[in-house]
Structure formats: structure tokens, C-alpha cells
Design a protein around this motif. Sequence first.
Motif, PDB file in Angstrom:
ATOM      1  N   TYR A 159      54.554   8.804  25.501  1.00  0.00           N
ATOM      2  CA  TYR A 159      54.062   8.134  24.301  1.00  0.00           C
ATOM      3  C   TYR A 159      53.979   6.641  24.637  1.00  0.00           C
ATOM      4  CZ  TYR A 159      55.761  12.177  21.425  1.00  0.00           C
ATOM      5  OH  TYR A 159      56.018  13.403  20.857  1.00  0.00           O
ATOM      6  N   ARG A 160      52.812   6.057  24.518  1.00  0.00           N
ATOM      7  CA  ARG A 160      52.609   4.643  24.852  1.00  0.00           C
ATOM      8  C   ARG A 160      53.237   4.328  26.219  1.00  0.00           C
ATOM      9  NH1 ARG A 160      48.611   2.729  21.457  1.00  0.00           N
ATOM     10  NH2 ARG A 160      49.155   3.071  19.287  1.00  0.00           N
ATOM     11  N   GLY A 161      53.111   5.272  27.133  1.00  0.00           N
ATOM     12  CA  GLY A 161      53.575   5.078  28.507  1.00  0.00           C
ATOM     13  C   GLY A 161      55.034   5.449  28.745  1.00  0.00           C
ATOM     14  N   ILE A 162      55.788   5.704  27.703  1.00  0.00           N
ATOM     15  CA  ILE A 162      57.223   5.995  27.877  1.00  0.00           C
ATOM     16  C   ILE A 162      57.418   7.511  27.969  1.00  0.00           C
ATOM     17  CG2 ILE A 162      59.539   5.725  26.897  1.00  0.00           C
ATOM     18  CD1 ILE A 162      58.540   3.264  25.408  1.00  0.00           C
ATOM     19  N   PRO A 163      58.097   7.984  29.036  1.00  0.00           N
ATOM     20  CA  PRO A 163      58.281   9.437  29.167  1.00  0.00           C
ATOM     21  C   PRO A 163      59.016  10.029  27.971  1.00  0.00           C
ATOM     22  CG  PRO A 163      58.895   8.314  31.204  1.00  0.00           C
ATOM     23  CD  PRO A 163      58.648   7.243  30.174  1.00  0.00           C
ATOM     24  N   ILE A 164      58.588  11.229  27.579  1.00  0.00           N
ATOM     25  CA  ILE A 164      59.148  11.881  26.397  1.00  0.00           C
ATOM     26  C   ILE A 164      60.659  12.126  26.559  1.00  0.00           C
ATOM     27  CG2 ILE A 164      58.554  14.262  27.147  1.00  0.00           C
ATOM     28  CD1 ILE A 164      58.397  12.959  23.554  1.00  0.00           C
ATOM     29  N   GLN A 165      61.083  12.375  27.801  1.00  0.00           N
ATOM     30  CA  GLN A 165      62.518  12.636  28.021  1.00  0.00           C
ATOM     31  C   GLN A 165      63.336  11.412  27.613  1.00  0.00           C
ATOM     32  OE1 GLN A 165      60.067  13.155  30.158  1.00  0.00           O
ATOM     33  NE2 GLN A 165      60.218  15.241  30.928  1.00  0.00           N
ATOM     34  N   GLU A 166      62.792  10.228  27.936  1.00  0.00           N
ATOM     35  CA  GLU A 166      63.523   9.003  27.625  1.00  0.00           C
ATOM     36  C   GLU A 166      63.579   8.757  26.121  1.00  0.00           C
ATOM     37  OE1 GLU A 166      63.567   4.725  29.634  1.00  0.00           O
ATOM     38  OE2 GLU A 166      62.373   6.249  30.661  1.00  0.00           O
ATOM     39  N   LEU A 167      62.452   9.024  25.463  1.00  0.00           N
ATOM     40  CA  LEU A 167      62.435   8.842  24.001  1.00  0.00           C
ATOM     41  C   LEU A 167      63.367   9.840  23.326  1.00  0.00           C
ATOM     42  CD1 LEU A 167      58.607   8.250  23.641  1.00  0.00           C
ATOM     43  CD2 LEU A 167      60.396   6.578  23.122  1.00  0.00           C
ATOM     44  N   ALA A 168      63.353  11.090  23.825  1.00  0.00           N
ATOM     45  CA  ALA A 168      64.219  12.123  23.225  1.00  0.00           C
ATOM     46  C   ALA A 168      65.690  11.717  23.356  1.00  0.00           C
ATOM     47  CB  ALA A 168      63.968  13.468  23.901  1.00  0.00           C
ATOM     48  N   GLU A 169      66.005  11.056  24.446  1.00  0.00           N
ATOM     49  CA  GLU A 169      67.410  10.715  24.697  1.00  0.00           C
ATOM     50  C   GLU A 169      67.820   9.426  23.986  1.00  0.00           C
ATOM     51  OE1 GLU A 169      68.290  10.441  28.909  1.00  0.00           O
ATOM     52  OE2 GLU A 169      70.132   9.338  28.397  1.00  0.00           O
ATOM     53  N   LYS A 170      66.902   8.438  23.948  1.00  0.00           N
ATOM     54  CA  LYS A 170      67.325   7.092  23.524  1.00  0.00           C
ATOM     55  C   LYS A 170      66.770   6.632  22.178  1.00  0.00           C
ATOM     56  CE  LYS A 170      67.622   5.763  28.350  1.00  0.00           C
ATOM     57  NZ  LYS A 170      66.858   5.200  29.438  1.00  0.00           N
ATOM     58  N   SER A 171      65.669   7.212  21.746  1.00  0.00           N
ATOM     59  CA  SER A 171      65.010   6.670  20.550  1.00  0.00           C
ATOM     60  C   SER A 171      65.298   7.562  19.341  1.00  0.00           C
ATOM     61  CB  SER A 171      63.497   6.632  20.823  1.00  0.00           C
ATOM     62  OG  SER A 171      62.797   6.125  19.732  1.00  0.00           O
ATOM     63  N   THR A 172      64.994   7.052  18.169  1.00  0.00           N
ATOM     64  CA  THR A 172      65.026   7.909  16.973  1.00  0.00           C
ATOM     65  C   THR A 172      63.576   8.233  16.598  1.00  0.00           C
ATOM     66  OG1 THR A 172      64.839   6.066  15.443  1.00  0.00           O
ATOM     67  CG2 THR A 172      67.080   6.750  16.081  1.00  0.00           C
ATOM     68  N   PHE A 173      63.417   9.188  15.678  1.00  0.00           N
ATOM     69  CA  PHE A 173      62.056   9.547  15.276  1.00  0.00           C
ATOM     70  C   PHE A 173      61.325   8.350  14.666  1.00  0.00           C
ATOM     71  CE2 PHE A 173      59.225  10.852  11.769  1.00  0.00           C
ATOM     72  CZ  PHE A 173      58.172  11.289  12.557  1.00  0.00           C
ATOM     73  N   LEU A 174      61.988   7.615  13.779  1.00  0.00           N
ATOM     74  CA  LEU A 174      61.269   6.509  13.124  1.00  0.00           C
ATOM     75  C   LEU A 174      60.919   5.399  14.110  1.00  0.00           C
ATOM     76  CD1 LEU A 174      62.753   6.086   9.537  1.00  0.00           C
ATOM     77  CD2 LEU A 174      60.616   7.154  10.253  1.00  0.00           C
ATOM     78  N   GLU A 175      61.800   5.188  15.058  1.00  0.00           N
ATOM     79  CA  GLU A 175      61.523   4.183  16.098  1.00  0.00           C
ATOM     80  C   GLU A 175      60.298   4.637  16.911  1.00  0.00           C
ATOM     81  OE1 GLU A 175      65.008   3.724  18.469  1.00  0.00           O
ATOM     82  OE2 GLU A 175      64.164   2.069  19.631  1.00  0.00           O
ATOM     83  N   THR A 176      60.270   5.939  17.200  1.00  0.00           N
ATOM     84  CA  THR A 176      59.151   6.502  17.959  1.00  0.00           C
ATOM     85  C   THR A 176      57.857   6.427  17.142  1.00  0.00           C
ATOM     86  OG1 THR A 176      60.687   7.990  19.056  1.00  0.00           O
ATOM     87  CG2 THR A 176      58.376   8.590  19.159  1.00  0.00           C
TER      88      THR A 176
END
Length: 378
Positions: A32-49
Amino acid sequence: MTVCEYRAGLEGVPATQSSISFVDGQKGILEYRGIPIQELAEKSTFLETAYLLIWNELPNAEDLGTFETEIRYHRRLKYRIRDMMKCFPESGHPMDALQACAAALGLFYSRRALDDPAYIRAAVVRLLAKVPTMVAAFQLMRKGNDPVQPRDDLGYAANFLYMLNEQEPDPLAAHIFDVCLTLHAEHTINASTFSAMVTASTLTDPYAVIASAVGTLAGPLHGGAAEEVILMLEEIGSVENVRPYLEHCMEHKTKIMGFGHRVYKVKDPRAIILQQLAEQLFDKFGQDKYYDIAVEMEHVVAEKLGHRGIYPNVDFYSGLVYRKLGIPTDLFTPVFAISRTAGWLAHWKEQLAENRIFRPTQIYTGLHSAPYVPIEQR
Ligand code: CMC
């Protein structure tokens, strides 16, 4: 310019230029916007994403806080929407209820100021805030209960599970649900996103855009597959039945739900994460016999169809996770819609930035100069 080669399902035909998400189906990459999904799943929240998808940058703490507060503030439904929902038949599919409610929002916020960033932001906030409330409200109403009011002290995922199950969720359950929302938030130009973009390109209001996308997501070849997976696992019933069931499907050329993808020719990276989440949930809240059936299915399908690039897609394990979170089977697709609203809104905004109405061409296969036969001669 006319491109004459017809590609069924527009396979491989670029329908837009987009910087929102990227998929490499051979390598199993989703960004998403260049950031691997694994990293977002681990570090981000849904609203941040969602913020990242829609505004093309990760929010700083202050911007995220403001966004979360705005969403909390707009979670409640207007009583007229609730009254409208009371008239829906309990036997109706929740996706139809959601589509009707999303469209009905346009009745209340009809001013169309698509070049005004404040209008765009208000629409984003309202839709992200109200779609979960509409899904939960329909679920309670069809059981004959009053909808539960959203709770301001709960985060996005926890609040949805609270409104749905009428009790505050365990923090692990809320966290896992939040990750599920992140995983389903966006996926390039799939059918529902394309539908959203086509609708957006007419410069109609964002509520019509989301209603159109919800209607498209509902089909079993798209978002409806997670629901079909659970029905299939129930029909199979035991690990021993997996092989004969799949052999029967292959013999009769029946599609195996939750497998295959137009783009991925390896296991969907989201399915890998969802399987891990399912295992975490089962470790904490008890095993599910359907999980063993699913794992055996994955094994047999890989053996028989792996050489054709048919592996589990996002819908294969998501249903098992949702069941354990207390989400009824026919709400799987509405839950998918809650999450994908973020992606649809990102594409709506991107479409508006460089809009040209969609108007593809066709290859005509009908008659010419056909005679008009009077009715009494037909
Ligand atoms: N089971 C058995 N065979 C399959 C499957 C499957 N799930 N998926 C594809 N194939 C075969 C298909 O029969 C066809 O074989 P042949 O060339 O001999 O006719 C070949 O693979 C190509 O399939 P296709 O249907 O032409 O491929 P597509 O890119 O048009 O469709 C798909 C992709 C996802 C619609 C399809 O794989 C499918 O129907 N899967 C089951 C439904 C499903 O799980 N949908 C969720 C998709 S992922 C999330 C989402 O988009 O919402």
C-alpha cells in the motif's frame, strides 16, 4: 484510438494509472503506497492505513489523533437511517442492506463540492465512521433488537465488535480484527474498485460511489467468497472427506471457493497472515475443527492444482477468523466492505484528481439493418 483485441474480463488491460497499491502476483507481493502489507499488518492500525491510502502519507501522531476523533464523532446513525433499516426484511442479505444505507447517506449530504478538500474529508470521515455502524445495526435489528450505540472509548475495530456482539471484545480479538481490516483495505483494480472508479468518473456523490462498490463486492466471485468457503467447509464436514470432495469438484470443473486469483499465482500474502491470525485466535479461544479441514484442503489443492497457480486467496482463511470473532457468516462480506471502503475512497479521490469519464468501446456482434417485424406477425 480503438484497441480491437477483446479481452474477456479486461484481463491484463490497464484501466487507470494509480499510486495507491501494488501487487506482484508471481512473487506474492502486496504494497500500500509502497509499504509491504506485512509491515502494515504488524505495525499500523486500520485507521492509520486508511489515512495512508487516502492521503498518500502516514499521518503523524497529531493528524492521526484528529482523524480518529473525527471518525468517533461521526459513528452514530441518523434516526431516519435507523427507521429505514427497520423496514428492511430480516431475511434480506446484509450486503443489500448496506448498499441501500450507503446510497441513502447521499440523501442527507447531497451538496456535491468535489473540488473542495473539506467536502472530500467530510465524506471520507462519514463513510468510514458510519459503514461499521450500519452493518452492526442491521445485524441487531434483524434479530429484533435495538442497535447498540457506538462507544467513544473504544477504537475502530473494538467498537465494531462491541456493537455487533453487544459486549466489549477481548483486546487480542480486537487487535486481530483490526489487522483483518488492514489486510482487506485495498487491492488495486479489482471488480468493486473498478465499479467505484467508473461511478466516481461521472462526478456523482461519494455515497453513490460506495453503494456501487458494495453492490459489486457482494458477488460470490469477489467478496462473497469468504462466506462460500465456510459453507463449503461445513459441507465437507471432516478431514477424511476433503480429498473425495475436491476430486469431485475437479471432475465436474466446479470452482473451489477461496482458491485462485486473477493476479496471484502463489499463495496470497494476506492468506499467509490470516492463517497466522487464525492460529493465534484458536490458541487463545479454542480450536475449530474446520481449520483442520481447511489446512488439508490447502494441501490437496496445492498437490492437484498448484502447478496451475491455484492457491488460497484472501477469502480462504478470513472466514475462519471471523467466525471465531463471533461474526455471522453472512456478515463476512459486509465486514470486507467496512475495510475496503478505505481503498474505494482512495480510488475515488485519485479518480477525481485526474478525472475523465469512463467510456470504453465494444465489439458489436449483432445484426445490422434488421427488419422491424410488426407484432401481429411475430
Ligand atoms: N477452483 C478450481 N479451478 C479454478 C479455480 C478454483 N477456485 N480458480 C481458477 N480455476 C481454474 C479455472 O477453472 C480455469 O480453468 P480452465 O482454464 O481449465 O477453464 C482457470 O483456473 C482460470 O480460471 P478463471 O476463472 O478463468 O480465472 P479468473 O482470473 O477469471 O478468476 C477467480 C479468478 C478468483 C474469479 C477464480 O479463481 C475463482 O472463481 N475462484 C473462486 C472464488 C473465489 O475464491 N473468489 C475470491 C477471489 S479473491 C478476493 C476477491 O477478489 O474478492
